[in-house]
Motif scaffolding. Structure first.
Motif, PDB file in Angstrom:
ATOM      1  N   MET A 770       0.826  -1.199   0.000  1.00  0.00           N
ATOM      2  CA  MET A 770       0.000   0.000   0.000  1.00  0.00           C
ATOM      3  C   MET A 770       0.863   1.252   0.000  1.00  0.00           C
ATOM      4  N   GLN A 771       1.918   1.240   0.740  1.00  0.00           N
ATOM      5  CA  GLN A 771       2.802   2.418   0.757  1.00  0.00           C
ATOM      6  C   GLN A 771       3.462   2.640  -0.582  1.00  0.00           C
ATOM      7  N   GLN A 772       3.716   1.546  -1.336  1.00  0.00           N
ATOM      8  CA  GLN A 772       4.316   1.733  -2.651  1.00  0.00           C
ATOM      9  C   GLN A 772       3.322   2.299  -3.648  1.00  0.00           C
ATOM     10  N   ASP A 773       2.037   2.020  -3.498  1.00  0.00           N
ATOM     11  CA  ASP A 773       1.003   2.488  -4.437  1.00  0.00           C
ATOM     12  C   ASP A 773       0.331   3.778  -3.986  1.00  0.00           C
ATOM     13  N   MET A 774       0.808   4.451  -3.007  1.00  0.00           N
ATOM     14  CA  MET A 774       0.162   5.664  -2.495  1.00  0.00           C
ATOM     15  C   MET A 774       1.174   6.802  -2.413  1.00  0.00           C
ATOM     16  N   THR A 775       0.644   8.020  -2.442  1.00  0.00           N
ATOM     17  CA  THR A 775       1.432   9.237  -2.242  1.00  0.00           C
ATOM     18  C   THR A 775       0.658  10.160  -1.317  1.00  0.00           C
ATOM     19  N   LYS A 776       1.306  11.170  -0.872  1.00  0.00           N
ATOM     20  CA  LYS A 776       0.688  12.056   0.129  1.00  0.00           C
ATOM     21  C   LYS A 776       0.710  13.499  -0.361  1.00  0.00           C
ATOM     22  N   ALA A 777      -0.383  14.161  -0.152  1.00  0.00           N
ATOM     23  CA  ALA A 777      -0.499  15.596  -0.413  1.00  0.00           C
ATOM     24  C   ALA A 777      -1.067  16.266   0.835  1.00  0.00           C
ATOM     25  N   TYR A 778      -1.048  17.604   0.856  1.00  0.00           N
ATOM     26  CA  TYR A 778      -1.541  18.365   2.005  1.00  0.00           C
ATOM     27  C   TYR A 778      -2.445  19.498   1.509  1.00  0.00           C
ATOM     28  N   VAL A 779      -3.535  19.713   2.248  1.00  0.00           N
ATOM     29  CA  VAL A 779      -4.519  20.747   1.886  1.00  0.00           C
ATOM     30  C   VAL A 779      -4.889  21.525   3.138  1.00  0.00           C
ATOM     31  N   GLY A 780      -5.057  22.815   2.985  1.00  0.00           N
ATOM     32  CA  GLY A 780      -5.496  23.660   4.109  1.00  0.00           C
ATOM     33  C   GLY A 780      -6.274  24.878   3.639  1.00  0.00           C
ATOM     34  N   TYR A 781      -7.415  25.155   4.297  1.00  0.00           N
ATOM     35  CA  TYR A 781      -8.244  26.345   4.030  1.00  0.00           C
ATOM     36  C   TYR A 781      -7.958  27.356   5.135  1.00  0.00           C
ATOM     37  N   GLU A 782      -7.344  28.484   4.750  1.00  0.00           N
ATOM     38  CA  GLU A 782      -6.960  29.492   5.746  1.00  0.00           C
ATOM     39  C   GLU A 782      -8.015  30.592   5.825  1.00  0.00           C
ATOM     40  N   TYR A 783      -8.413  30.901   7.066  1.00  0.00           N
ATOM     41  CA  TYR A 783      -9.320  32.003   7.351  1.00  0.00           C
ATOM     42  C   TYR A 783      -8.550  33.096   8.078  1.00  0.00           C
ATOM     43  N   GLU A 784      -8.926  34.350   7.806  1.00  0.00           N
ATOM     44  CA  GLU A 784      -8.206  35.497   8.352  1.00  0.00           C
ATOM     45  C   GLU A 784      -9.209  36.493   8.912  1.00  0.00           C
ATOM     46  N   THR A 785      -8.998  36.919  10.158  1.00  0.00           N
ATOM     47  CA  THR A 785      -9.875  37.889  10.810  1.00  0.00           C
ATOM     48  C   THR A 785      -9.356  39.297  10.549  1.00  0.00           C
ATOM     49  N   PRO A 786     -10.190  40.342  10.779  1.00  0.00           N
ATOM     50  CA  PRO A 786      -9.701  41.720  10.592  1.00  0.00           C
ATOM     51  C   PRO A 786      -8.531  42.082  11.498  1.00  0.00           C
ATOM     52  N   ARG A 787      -8.325  41.352  12.593  1.00  0.00           N
ATOM     53  CA  ARG A 787      -7.204  41.632  13.495  1.00  0.00           C
ATOM     54  C   ARG A 787      -5.927  40.918  13.076  1.00  0.00           C
ATOM     55  N   GLY A 788      -5.973  40.216  11.965  1.00  0.00           N
ATOM     56  CA  GLY A 788      -4.798  39.519  11.491  1.00  0.00           C
ATOM     57  C   GLY A 788      -4.645  38.125  12.032  1.00  0.00           C
ATOM     58  N   GLN A 789      -5.620  37.617  12.787  1.00  0.00           N
ATOM     59  CA  GLN A 789      -5.553  36.251  13.302  1.00  0.00           C
ATOM     60  C   GLN A 789      -5.879  35.278  12.174  1.00  0.00           C
ATOM     61  N   ARG A 790      -5.037  34.282  12.005  1.00  0.00           N
ATOM     62  CA  ARG A 790      -5.172  33.317  10.928  1.00  0.00           C
ATOM     63  C   ARG A 790      -5.301  31.918  11.505  1.00  0.00           C
ATOM     64  N   PHE A 791      -6.134  31.105  10.880  1.00  0.00           N
ATOM     65  CA  PHE A 791      -6.301  29.722  11.312  1.00  0.00           C
ATOM     66  C   PHE A 791      -6.777  28.907  10.120  1.00  0.00           C
ATOM     67  N   ILE A 792      -6.403  27.599  10.146  1.00  0.00           N
ATOM     68  CA  ILE A 792      -6.759  26.676   9.071  1.00  0.00           C
ATOM     69  C   ILE A 792      -7.868  25.762   9.565  1.00  0.00           C
ATOM     70  N   CYS A 793      -8.867  25.563   8.700  1.00  0.00           N
ATOM     71  CA  CYS A 793      -9.994  24.699   9.020  1.00  0.00           C
ATOM     72  C   CYS A 793      -9.863  23.387   8.252  1.00  0.00           C
ATOM     73  N   SER A 794     -10.219  22.289   8.946  1.00  0.00           N
ATOM     74  CA  SER A 794     -10.214  20.975   8.320  1.00  0.00           C
ATOM     75  C   SER A 794     -11.594  20.522   7.904  1.00  0.00           C
TER      76      SER A 794
END
Length: 925
Positions: A770-794
């Protein structure tokens, strides 16, 4: 000579009657319309139909009612000459007559708007009536005042006073006119042929049992007068006392406006005659009576001609000649008038002066030709401004100006209401202005201005009275508008986030011409609202002013931030969205960006870095190549060269420096190929100044891209244990969600859910396969508040969670198969406890090194409930280059043809603002 005409008389006079001496009798007053108007008084005097009945029906032409003009409401003077009696009758028609009054009301309904206009119209009519009567008093020997009922209208006393004062002012000009008319000296000195006698004719009275009392009086005693005669004497005494007490009548008749005979009757009540006219001269009743009599009598051969004569003549001529002779002998109205006209025609004159030393009064009986000449010249004098008569005489213009001044003075005298209203309302303007200026800030909007203006007008309306109210109400409005526009008007342009500008009313620096009246200053809009936002790549943060233009919100700000981000991202790592190529070769870089580049100029030894930065900005400004997708498909060898090492400090300094001349020198700008529209006839709009959305045609491109897609580095540049090492992220929320992709075409993230109770332990062999037939990617949705606070939602409304060693346990499936909200509640609340909203600004995708796994982005945003359009970049589908860390920056604001789509105030409606699922993968076998 015609039987009936109007002044001025412009035709040639017959020689047979030109030398006849005439006694001029003028008729004026108030009357009803139709066959009972005051024209019937003259018809009774002459036993003819000299003057037609006045009806308001002449407004109707061809079945359609026509509105009269203002010029047709000028008083008219109709004339009729009785050769047998040697009397010339003048009939003055004014708005005192009911028919003229109806015409005036029809005109006012369509031409006048407010109370002051109505008031001015009636006062102008009074001025015209006064000048017309003064004209009659200057050319007539006898005047008859006709009134519908047997009372004296006290308003005439006031009118006679104004005419007396007016005659004193006009007399010098009358004498100037009479110099060339060959009149006697007394006529020239006094301005009239004689002091005219004023007679009063009442059309009816309301005495009850008149016939009974008169018959009983005849049987009881011969000395007692009948009631009608006693009523006439009583009215004479009342009129004489009123006019004497008001000083209209004095002992000297020469100096009076008119006289009344001291020993003769000057009041006549034509009760029986009026009833006879009312019944017999009614056209309908007379026609019915004629029809009835023709049916009862025997028709002889001559009856046809008699019937024809009766049908073709007015009702007043439906009598035989014998009946006319009897009527002349028994006409009490003519008997009443003839005792006065005979005195003139017999050369005796009027002796109306009273007192011990009564002065004799002059009189002159002119010929018809002589009188017409005098009447025409005086008519030009009195009515020149109304009739607009053109003259050659050099003295006439001066006289006309003086007559106009007299009209204005008379208007002021007969209009005390306007004088009172002017004095009262003028004082209230300052009071209303003070009410407007109370409790006002230094600068305020139109809403505050309208509220204060309403209070000022309410204060003014509470005390204002009279016809000048509308005039000074406009002054109050103008003064309040001037106070507001004098540096106190607030700029009411709203930003794209819904906040208005806090500056006073101003022009933009790009405006070529300012307003000449207000002379506003030149400055940029500002709402004094500042937020903290990250650049397109997310590597740096900076303050952001509230944007007022779409280009500033979605393009210029990020372009300025990208210049400061180090290391500078090369053109090969920047995805170029298709945009419209501008034909004017003007840069899309704003003047603010020019100033920023000038401030970043550090030295002259950094020419190579200047060229790199300038070329990068130019390419991002006028990007639009069609091979945008192929730019992401580069070889792995190039990707290895792009990896990884930070630049030295000197190189960083050279990279951030740029030459300011690149944006001004046209030679350094890339050539923009002009688009030939000659083949497309007619020409179609191929670009939009706004954003791309579903409401636009497919072949339309924007002038600039509100989206951004850049490559931050290779796949290995993202370390899962550390997350995104960027400023502003809340603790534990900077990690991307791992995505296991099966290279055999099976998405393990979609098939192997950690369902409790169903997980089984795989063997070592199965795990290695299974490890030979698979690869890995990464995804993230970033939200930003007016105060500059940033966070990623899953997942929707769920921030990413990590274990102690930075391993993300959240599944990837919600990010792939579900719509994400455009606004999400921040994990950290504000100090007041109110939740902060973060806006989806970036999507991070780390593509695996395997080239057969093609990850595709299809970004689509719906910023509101239906029917809000769907926003997307100019290229809907983007295939990402493998072995890369990509960041897709979303627009800051979404603007369509209906305006900006703002975030909802009600948090329960956040689900309508969403980002459609956009990430997919294709495996090449």
């Amino acid at each position: 000579m015609e039987e009936h005409w109007k002044l001025p008389y412009t035709k040639e006079l017959e020689d047979a009657i030109s030398a006849n001496e005439v006694c001029v009798v003028g008729v004026f007053g108030k009357s009803t319309w139709g066959h009972t108007s005051k024209g019937c008084v003259i018809n009774n005097l002459t036993n003819s139909a000299s003057f037609n009945p006045h009806y308001p029906d002449y407004l109707r032409k061809n079945g359609v009612y026509h509105t009269p003009n203002v010029e047709t409401l000028i008083p008219n003077i109709e004339c009729s000459f009785d050769q047998q009696k040697k009397v010339l009758f003048l009939h003055l028609t004014t708005t005192y007559d009911t028919a003229e009054l109806v015409r005036a009301c029809a005109m006012m309904r369509n031409h006048l708007d407010n109370h002051s206009d109505f008031h001015d119209f009636w006062k102008n009519q009074e001025v015209e009536i006064a000048f017309s009567l003064l004209y009659l008093f200057s050319v007539c020997h006898v005047l008859i005042l006709v009134h519908p009922v047997s009372i004296f209208d006290i308003s005439y006393d006031k009118l006679f006073h104004h005419m007396t004062n007016l005659r004193t002012k006009v007399l010098p000009h009358i004498k100037d006119v009479l110099k060339g008319c060959s009149v006697g000296r007394d006529w020239w000195v006094n301005g009239r042929p004689c002091p005219p006698r004023l007679l009063f004719v009442m059309q009816r009275c309301h005495l009850s049992n008149l016939q009974v009392e008169s018959s009983g009086a005849e049987h009881s005693t011969k000395k007692k007068k009948p009631p009608l005669k006693r009523l006439q004497h009583t009215i004479e005494d009342q009129i004489y006392k009123i006019l004497r007490n008001s000083r209209v009548l004095t002992n000297s008749a020469v100096n009076c406006l008119f006289t009344v005979p001291p020993n003769q009757a000057f009041v006549h009540i034509m009760t029986e005659q009026f009833e006879k006219v009312k019944t017999e001269e009614d056209p309908i009743r007379s026609m019915l009576k004629l029809l009835r009599s023709s049916c009862e009598t025997h028709r002889d051969p001559t009856a046809r001609s008699r019937a024809y004569r009766l049908l073709t003549n007015p009702p007043t001529q439906w009598r035989d000649e014998e009946e006319d002779e009897i009527e002349d002998a028994s006409n009490p109205l003519w008997a009443f008038l003839s005792q006065h006209t005979d005195l003139l025609l017999s050369k005796k004159g009027f002796k109306d002066s009273v007192g011990r030393n009564a002065l004799p009064t002059h009189f002159e009986v002119p010929s018809l030709k002589q009188w017409l000449k005098v009447a025409n010249n005086l008519y030009d004098l009195f009515f020149m401004k109304v009739k607009k008569v053109e003259t050659v005489d050099e003295t006439k213009p001066d006289i006309n100006e003086k007559i106009l001044e007299m009209r204005q003075e008379l208007h002021a005298q007969i209009d005390p209401e306007s004088r009172f209203s002017e004095a009262r309302c003028s004082k209230l303007v300052s009071l209303a202005s003070a009410a407007y200026q109370s409790n006002l800030p230094m600068h305020y909007t139109s809403k505050v201005h309208n509220n204060q203006l309403g209070q000022a007008l309410s204060t003014y309306a509470l005390h204002a009275r009279g016809p000048a109210r509308d005039k000074y109400e406009a002054c109050v409005q103008a003064e309040c508008e001037a106070f507001w526009n004098d540096g106190r008007r607030l700029c009411e342009v709203h930003s794209l986030t819904g906040r208005h500008c806090v500056h006073r009313f101003h022009d933009l620096p790009t405006d070529g011409k300012s307003q000449p009246d207000a002379n506003p200053p030149k400055m940029a809009h500002s709402s004094r609202s500042r937020t903290i936002a990250a650049s397109s790549c997310g590597r740096i943060q900076g303050p952001r002013d509230d944007p007022f233009t779409l280009q500033e919100a979605n393009y210029d700000f990020y372009l300025r931030m990208d210049v400061q981000a180090l290391p500078v991202i090369s053109d090969a790592d920047t995805f170029k969205f298709p945009v419209h190529e501008r034909n004017d070769k003007q840069s899309m870089v704003s003047p603010e960006l020019h100033c920023l580049v000038e401030q970043l100029h550090l030295g002259s030894d950094s020419s190579s870095s200047e060229k790199d930065v300038a070329a990068r900005i130019r390419h991002r400004t006028v990007s639009g190549e069609s091979d945008c997708q192929t730019s992401t498909q580069e070889s792995d060898s190039e990707e290895q060269l792009d990896e990884a090492k930070p630049l030295p400090a000197d190189d960083r300094q050279r990279t951030t420096s740029a030459n300011y001349e690149f944006s001004l020198n046209s030679e350094t700008m890339p050539e923009v190929q002009s688009v030939d529209y000659a083949d497309d006839m007619p020409q179609k709009l191929t670009y939009t100044e706004g954003m791309m959305h579903s409401g636009l045609a497919e072949d339309i491109l924007p002038l600039f891209s509100s989206w951004s897609l850049v490559r931050l580095g290779a796949f290995s540049s993202y370390i899962p244990a550390h997350g995104l090492e960027m400023p502003g992220f809340l603790p534990g929320t900077s990690f991307l969600v791992p995505w296991d992709i099966s290279l055999q075409g099976e998405d393990t993230g979609a098939t192997h859910w950690p369902v409790p109770g169903e997980a089984r332990k795989l063997s070592l062999k199965e795990t290695k396969l299974m490890q030979q037939d698979m690869t890995k990617a990464y995804v993230g949705y970033e939200y930003e508040t007016p105060r500059g606070q940033r966070f990623i939602c899953s997942a929707p409304d769920k921030a990413v969670k990590t274990s102690g060693n930075g391993i993300v346990r959240d599944p990837i499936q919600p990010l792939l198969d579900m719509d994400m909200p455009l606004y999400c509640t921040s994990p950290v609340s504000a100090r007041s406890g109110k939740p902060l909203l973060g806006q989806l600004m970036r999507v991070y995708v780390a593509t695996p090194p395997e080239s057969n796994a093609n990850i595709t982005l299809k970004p689509k945003v719906v910023p509101g409930p239906s029917p809000t359009p769907t926003f997307s970049p100019s290229q809907n589908e983007i295939v990402l280059r493998p072995n890369s860390l990509w960041v897709l920056r979303f627009p800051y604001v979404y603007v369509s043809d209906s305006g900006p789509h703002l975030q909802p105030k009600d948090l329960s409606q956040l689900s309508a603002w969403r980002v459609l699922k956009m990430i997919s993968v294709d495996i090449d076998h």
